[in-house]
Design a protein around this motif. Structure first.
Motif, short mmCIF file in Angstrom:
data_model
loop_
_atom_site.label_atom_id
_atom_site.label_comp_id
_atom_site.label_asym_id
_atom_site.label_seq_id
_atom_site.Cartn_x
_atom_site.Cartn_y
_atom_site.Cartn_z
N ASP A 161 -67.00 -8.94 -52.78
CA ASP A 161 -68.41 -9.31 -52.96
C ASP A 161 -69.10 -9.24 -51.60
N GLN A 213 -72.23 -8.91 -50.85
CA GLN A 213 -73.49 -9.63 -50.73
C GLN A 213 -73.29 -11.11 -50.43
N ASN A 214 -72.22 -11.69 -50.95
CA ASN A 214 -72.01 -13.13 -50.78
C ASN A 214 -70.81 -13.47 -49.91
N GLY A 215 -70.04 -12.47 -49.52
CA GLY A 215 -68.80 -12.73 -48.79
C GLY A 215 -68.93 -12.83 -47.29
N GLY A 216 -70.08 -12.51 -46.77
CA GLY A 216 -70.30 -12.64 -45.33
C GLY A 216 -69.45 -11.70 -44.50
#
Length: 126
Positions: free
Chosen positions: A74, A76-79
């Motif tokens: 992910d 977009q959300n995993g940094g």
């Protein structure tokens, strides 16, 4: 003998499916890495014994596993961790291609070390 092998393979597949059905996402990743490592070991053996077709099949299975792991990130959300993991998977894919084209067991050894370190990290999370 073929029937016995097919029966055993069917049993193994059922066991794997049952284990996967009850596994957490982290455990699934570890299972995929185990499958990767099994195929990497096969690729090394085929490479050492000049079985080019079988080596290609084993490396292709490794590549498919890495592509699957990569596609599950992910971004977009995993940094930063997700970005680093994606870069690692891209690197491993390029090294698999290099190992295959150069018939290099040493490159496969490097990949194996990376995947084992990755597996330890995922096991530490769970």
């Amino acid at each position: 003998m073929l029937m016995n092998e097919n029966g055993f393979n069917s049993y193994q597949n059922n066991q794997l499916e049952a284990k996967a059905a009850s596994a957490s996402p982290t455990e699934l990743i570890v299972m995929l890495i185990d499958g990767f490592n099994d195929n990497l070991i096969k690729a090394k053996g085929h490479m050492a014994n000049k079985r080019i077709y079988e080596k290609g099949e084993a490396i292709n299975r490794c590549m498919n596993i890495v592509i699957g792991l990569d596609s599950a990130i992910d971004l977009q959300n995993g940094g930063e961790a997700a970005q680093n993991l994606a870069q690692l998977y891209t690197y491993i894919q390029s090294k698999l291609l290099e190992a295959s084209s150069q018939n290099s067991i040493e490159v496969l050894d490097e990949i194996e070390l990376l995947m084992n370190n990755l597996k330890e990290g995922w096991q530490g999370i769970s």
